[in-house]
Design a protein around this motif. Sequence first.
Motif, PDB file in Angstrom:
ATOM      1  N   ARG B  11       0.829  -1.205   0.000  1.00 41.13           N
ATOM      2  CA  ARG B  11       0.000   0.000   0.000  1.00 41.13           C
ATOM      3  C   ARG B  11       0.854   1.241   0.000  1.00 41.13           C
ATOM      4  N   SER B  19       1.102   8.990  -5.956  1.00 35.28           N
ATOM      5  CA  SER B  19       1.128  10.390  -5.562  1.00 35.28           C
ATOM      6  C   SER B  19       2.185  11.153  -6.331  1.00 35.28           C
ATOM      7  N   ILE B  22       1.031  11.321 -10.197  1.00 38.64           N
ATOM      8  CA  ILE B  22      -0.137  12.138 -10.490  1.00 38.64           C
ATOM      9  C   ILE B  22       0.240  13.594 -10.701  1.00 38.64           C
ATOM     10  N   PHE B  86      -5.444  -8.808  -7.751  1.00 41.87           N
ATOM     11  CA  PHE B  86      -6.348  -7.810  -8.310  1.00 41.87           C
ATOM     12  C   PHE B  86      -6.183  -7.716  -9.826  1.00 41.87           C
ATOM     13  N   VAL B 149     -10.689   2.956 -15.537  1.00 47.86           N
ATOM     14  CA  VAL B 149     -10.281   1.802 -14.733  1.00 47.86           C
ATOM     15  C   VAL B 149     -10.536   2.084 -13.260  1.00 47.86           C
ATOM     16  N   ASN B 150     -10.161   3.277 -12.838  1.00 50.75           N
ATOM     17  CA  ASN B 150     -10.345   3.633 -11.442  1.00 50.75           C
ATOM     18  C   ASN B 150     -11.829   3.709 -11.077  1.00 50.75           C
ATOM     19  N   MET B 153     -13.076   0.375 -10.306  1.00 57.42           N
ATOM     20  CA  MET B 153     -12.733  -0.106  -8.964  1.00 57.42           C
ATOM     21  C   MET B 153     -13.755   0.378  -7.935  1.00 57.42           C
ATOM     22  N   TRP B 373      -7.353  12.764  -4.825  1.00 55.00           N
ATOM     23  CA  TRP B 373      -7.082  11.350  -5.091  1.00 55.00           C
ATOM     24  C   TRP B 373      -7.028  10.533  -3.810  1.00 55.00           C
ATOM     25  N   TRP B 374      -6.416  11.126  -2.792  1.00 57.86           N
ATOM     26  CA  TRP B 374      -6.372  10.385  -1.523  1.00 57.86           C
ATOM     27  C   TRP B 374      -7.778  10.180  -0.976  1.00 57.86           C
ATOM     28  N   VAL B 378      -8.592   6.364  -0.531  1.00 59.58           N
ATOM     29  CA  VAL B 378      -8.740   5.921   0.859  1.00 59.58           C
ATOM     30  C   VAL B 378     -10.216   5.736   1.187  1.00 59.58           C
ATOM     31  N   GLN B 381     -11.551   2.285   0.697  1.00 58.41           N
ATOM     32  CA  GLN B 381     -11.111   1.201   1.586  1.00 58.41           C
ATOM     33  C   GLN B 381     -12.283   0.735   2.441  1.00 58.41           C
ATOM     34  N   ILE B 384     -10.558  -2.963  -2.587  1.00 56.97           N
ATOM     35  CA  ILE B 384      -9.805  -2.545  -3.770  1.00 56.97           C
ATOM     36  C   ILE B 384     -10.764  -2.544  -4.950  1.00 56.97           C
ATOM     37  N   THR B 391      -8.728  -5.060  -0.198  1.00 59.73           N
ATOM     38  CA  THR B 391      -7.350  -4.709  -0.493  1.00 59.73           C
ATOM     39  C   THR B 391      -6.381  -5.745   0.064  1.00 59.73           C
TER      40      THR B 391
HETATM   41  C1  HEM Z   1      -6.784   3.879 -12.732  1.00 61.23           C
HETATM   42  C2  HEM Z   1      -6.291   4.442 -11.771  1.00 61.23           C
HETATM   43  C3  HEM Z   1      -5.933   3.803 -10.465  1.00 61.23           C
HETATM   44  C4  HEM Z   1      -5.814   2.501 -10.096  1.00 61.23           C
HETATM   45  C5  HEM Z   1      -6.020   1.276 -10.955  1.00 61.23           C
HETATM   46  C6  HEM Z   1      -5.439   2.466  -8.709  1.00 61.23           C
HETATM   47  C7  HEM Z   1      -5.159   1.334  -7.968  1.00 61.23           C
HETATM   48  C8  HEM Z   1      -4.940   1.322  -6.623  1.00 61.23           C
HETATM   49  C9  HEM Z   1      -4.585   0.186  -5.853  1.00 61.23           C
HETATM   50  C10 HEM Z   1      -4.303  -1.181  -6.406  1.00 61.23           C
HETATM   51  C11 HEM Z   1      -4.512   0.546  -4.556  1.00 61.23           C
HETATM   52  C12 HEM Z   1      -4.183  -0.343  -3.396  1.00 61.23           C
HETATM   53  C13 HEM Z   1      -5.106  -0.257  -2.285  1.00 61.23           C
HETATM   54  C14 HEM Z   1      -4.437   0.403  -1.084  1.00 61.23           C
HETATM   55  O1  HEM Z   1      -3.264   0.724  -1.122  1.00 61.23           O
HETATM   56  O2  HEM Z   1      -5.120   0.612  -0.084  1.00 61.23           O
HETATM   57  C15 HEM Z   1      -4.783   1.933  -4.521  1.00 61.23           C
HETATM   58  C16 HEM Z   1      -4.726   2.684  -3.412  1.00 61.23           C
HETATM   59  C17 HEM Z   1      -4.402   3.988  -3.472  1.00 61.23           C
HETATM   60  N1  HEM Z   1      -4.356   4.748  -4.631  1.00 61.23           N
HETATM   61 FE1  HEM Z   1      -5.177   4.249  -6.383  1.00 61.23          FE
HETATM   62  N2  HEM Z   1      -5.345   3.724  -8.268  1.00 61.23           N
HETATM   63  C18 HEM Z   1      -5.621   4.565  -9.328  1.00 61.23           C
HETATM   64  C19 HEM Z   1      -5.546   5.902  -9.352  1.00 61.23           C
HETATM   65  C20 HEM Z   1      -4.938   6.557  -8.361  1.00 61.23           C
HETATM   66  C21 HEM Z   1      -4.345   7.839  -8.511  1.00 61.23           C
HETATM   67  C22 HEM Z   1      -4.207   8.614  -9.788  1.00 61.23           C
HETATM   68  C23 HEM Z   1      -3.897   8.191  -7.301  1.00 61.23           C
HETATM   69  C24 HEM Z   1      -3.256   9.503  -7.058  1.00 61.23           C
HETATM   70  C25 HEM Z   1      -2.394   9.815  -6.286  1.00 61.23           C
HETATM   71  C26 HEM Z   1      -4.185   7.110  -6.393  1.00 61.23           C
HETATM   72  C27 HEM Z   1      -3.875   7.091  -5.063  1.00 61.23           C
HETATM   73  C28 HEM Z   1      -4.003   5.999  -4.253  1.00 61.23           C
HETATM   74  C29 HEM Z   1      -3.801   6.047  -2.834  1.00 61.23           C
HETATM   75  C30 HEM Z   1      -3.376   7.261  -2.061  1.00 61.23           C
HETATM   76  C31 HEM Z   1      -4.048   4.764  -2.330  1.00 61.23           C
HETATM   77  C32 HEM Z   1      -3.943   4.324  -0.893  1.00 61.23           C
HETATM   78  C33 HEM Z   1      -5.231   4.129  -0.150  1.00 61.23           C
HETATM   79  C34 HEM Z   1      -5.010   3.533   1.232  1.00 61.23           C
HETATM   80  O3  HEM Z   1      -3.927   3.068   1.528  1.00 61.23           O
HETATM   81  O4  HEM Z   1      -5.938   3.511   2.035  1.00 61.23           O
HETATM   82  N3  HEM Z   1      -4.822   6.132  -7.076  1.00 61.23           N
HETATM   83  N4  HEM Z   1      -5.057   2.393  -5.785  1.00 61.23           N
END
Ligand code: HEM
Lengths: 341, 448
Positions: B11, B19, B22, B86, B149-150, B153, B373-374, B378, B381, B384, B391
């Motif tokens: 994570r 981060s 982006i 995933f 994609v996002n 999710m 984004w955060w 987040v 959660q 995922i 997740t």
């Molecule tokens: C298509 C776009 C995206 C996909 C497929 C994706 C995928 C993921 C995945 C696999 C996780 C893991 C879950 C976790 O760590 O808790 C996640 C978490 C996260 N992603 Fe995304 N993400 C996308 C876009 C973004 C973008 C652009 C950002 C920008 C900074 C972002 C920020 C984060 C953050 C901050 C987490 C952590 C959440 C946590 O730990 O609670 N994501 N995302």
Amino acid sequence: MTLEILGISVLWTFLFGYILIGAIDFGAGFFNAYSTLTGRQHILTNIIQRYLSPVWEVTNVFLVFFFVGIIGFFPKTAFYYGTTLLIPVSIGIILLAIRGSYYAFETYGARGHKGYSFMYGLAGILIPASLSIVLTISEGGFIDMVNGNPVLDYWRLFSSPLTWSIVVLSIAATLYISAVFLTWYANKARDVAATNMIRKYALIWALPTIITAGGIIFELRNHNPEHYTNIQNFWPMFLISFIMFIGTVWLIWKRRNYGLAFLLLVGQFAFAFFGYGASHYPYLLYPYLTIYDSFTNPAMAISLIVVFIMGLGLLIPSLYLLMRLFLFDKDYVRGKGDYHA
Amino acid sequence: MGNEEAVFFSRVLTETTLSFHIIYATIGVGVPLMIMIAQWVGIKKNDDHYILLARRWARGFIITVAVGVVTGTAIGLQLSLLWPNFMELAGNVIALPLFMETFAFFFEAIFLGIYLYTWDRFENQKKHFLLLIPVAIGASFSAVFITIVNAFMNAPRGFDIVNGEFVNVNPLLAMFNPAMPTKVAHVVATSYMTAAFVLAAIAAFRLLKGSNHEYHKKALYLTMKVGLVFAIASAIIGDFSGKYLAEYQPEKLAAAEWHLETSENAPLIMYGILKDGEVKYAIEIPYALSFLAHGSFTQEVAGLDQFPEDEVPPLYIHYLFDIMVSIGIWMTLLSGVFWLGVQRGWKMVASKWFRWLIVLGGPLTLVAIEAGWWLAEVGRQPWILRGIMRTQDAATTSGHVDSMLILFCLLYLVLGVGSIVVLRKMFRNNPVEREIEDRDTEKGGDVL
Ligand code: HEM
Ligand code: HDD
Ligand code: HEM
């Protein structure tokens, strides 16, 4: 032709594209760094930069296409390769990142900065080595299943002669491909000094390339007898490949027709690469994963293929335009006129 | 390393890479549009300043693209390395937009190469301008496809799971999921807004540093105007995002708003702290949450009491939401006042302190992007894939994620510092005044 074979053929073709233009790119960066270090950069730098600058980002997309495509067509690869390749691929990513960004930093921001040139030259030559590990692993024998999860045995991997032969081959082939291409390019640019210099590199790297390539087939006999037997079934392809190799070296040696020499080189690698790929069939990872048991559902497969065909409709004219403007435009190649932003 | 640790470090590594990516990606989506606008205005008005503006932005853009490309490649591979389960699932259902994205990259990369190396190569300026259109389209569509994609999710659609197998997969339905319209629109609009305000910050900074050249004033006015348009658009689309959440991810909205109990006439809570299950020191805007969620001031909004405890996202996302919205409103006001001020000839908008506020606006909008984004990630959660895969079940089982995390942090440090150093050097060694002079002498004083 089944959807499975269509899918893997498309991906394998793009991987071939990446290996070819990536090798030109990485090798050129290395020669540039080498000549900078030995104080001869005035001979090479212009030629190299003129070719590299407009295309480096396109090179990278070929790689992205391959790894996105393989997850799309064969989602199970994410599970097997994703879990096991963390370290080698992470190192590959870091090298790619250093290489790509420092190339841009040097070219657009700090021309002639020796530290930057050196960084991207060195990173570039290590990339083929680190990514080629994936091919080694696909031969099987390095991954065990522990509690249903694949685990990579690093000790076995790094003590295997097969690993190191493939590493050496990837580096030698990179430098060889790049040198042959640049000989042609420099000659087209009518830059005699550069042509002579790079021609020598091409000849130097020809021998190690062919020796390690042969050696690998030999080593497979012990490592993966099944694959070795398969390779023998494809012997005509490897024979043609070898003849083309001789042709390239002969032309370069005789300083004749560098364009044809490069075409023969493409042919040499194409025959070897597709011969190798065909003999690997049907395995994506010996002995766990074949293209059949990892294939995606038909709906996704068909939509991917439709998108691919539409994408090609967009891509081919654009690539043609790029080549016409930068590869085949005499004025540009000879450096007349500086149109850079 | 146990799997819990692998999950944790995966994570952190994902968060770090995304981060970092982006920042460059957002700039990469927005700046081509800005270059396009400047070049178009230049051609239309026959004004060399705008052409030069486009050219200098394009030069800086190369550096951010380079870092965007390499970090994007990193995240693309990392998704498979860190979240293999995933990606195996995603590959079956949502691979299509990912695959389309590679064509958008191809398209952008090819024409960017051509565009950069054909300045002044064509007799007709418009031909060169045309080359930029595919660059802008490619960049924006990268954002569209990856955001799809996002969105998937957040609102997975287009398949059924029977005995762990995917059946009835419909890739188009998966792409056009309920989260997609608002998410894509908001991401694209905020990218344009961010690019405009970052470029405005640079222009304002130059003006503050003593260069009183007309060039910078034109740049500032243009970027602030574009920024204003997209700031308003972002706020409106953001409001629609809230309505989407209320309908499809009410737990995210409730957590973001600290809406503890289901109620009608729900007020919007800004800032404050949460103590023993009670909100304190907060600003309450009556009825506003009902409006954000449903477009009516009285309607009922689901509160956190409606959801099982292990499906409620972390409550700190409230602050992320506040940060994003506050910055959005602030930048709208700032650019609105600036625009009005220029129209009416107010002295204030040319004053030092006002320009400093504009300079500050650049980094602030980047903060808003990060916060947004955060909030979105987040707030999803513990899922995922919302409702389908948690997740913790998606992560790799590899034991080396922690060392990779260190390596990548070092990499991003090197890339971040490198890109800033190079950008500064590039523009410092070639100030715009000199370039304008050079161009004039070259052309013998002629206009284009
Ligand atoms: C298509 C776009 C995206 C996909 C497929 C994706 C995928 C993921 C995945 C696999 C996780 C893991 C879950 C976790 O760590 O808790 C996640 C978490 C996260 N992603 Fe995304 N993400 C996308 C876009 C973004 C973008 C652009 C950002 C920008 C900074 C972002 C920020 C984060 C953050 C901050 C987490 C952590 C959440 C946590 O730990 O609670 N994501 N995302
Ligand atoms: C410059 C940046 C910026 C600004 C000023 C705003 N936003 Fe935003 N917001 C984003 C940048 C952003 C983003 C980075 O683009 C997000 C993250 C993920 C996404 O879909 O967009 C986002 C997500 C996001 C979400 C969550 C969507 C989801 O998880 O599906 C909501 C509800 C809003 N925004 C609402 C707003 C409102 C009401 C704003 C009022 C001014 C606003 N945003 C301004
Ligand atoms: C999980 C999320 C993401 C993944 C896997 C990802 C993947 C990638 C990849 C592989 C590249 C390099 C392509 C190349 O070689 O040219 C890239 C670049 C880029 N990405 Fe991302 N990306 C993600 C999130 C985002 C988001 C959310 C946006 C937009 C808001 C975005 C916009 C871009 C753009 C515009 C580029 C081109 C480089 C540039 O112009 O700066 N990406 N991304």
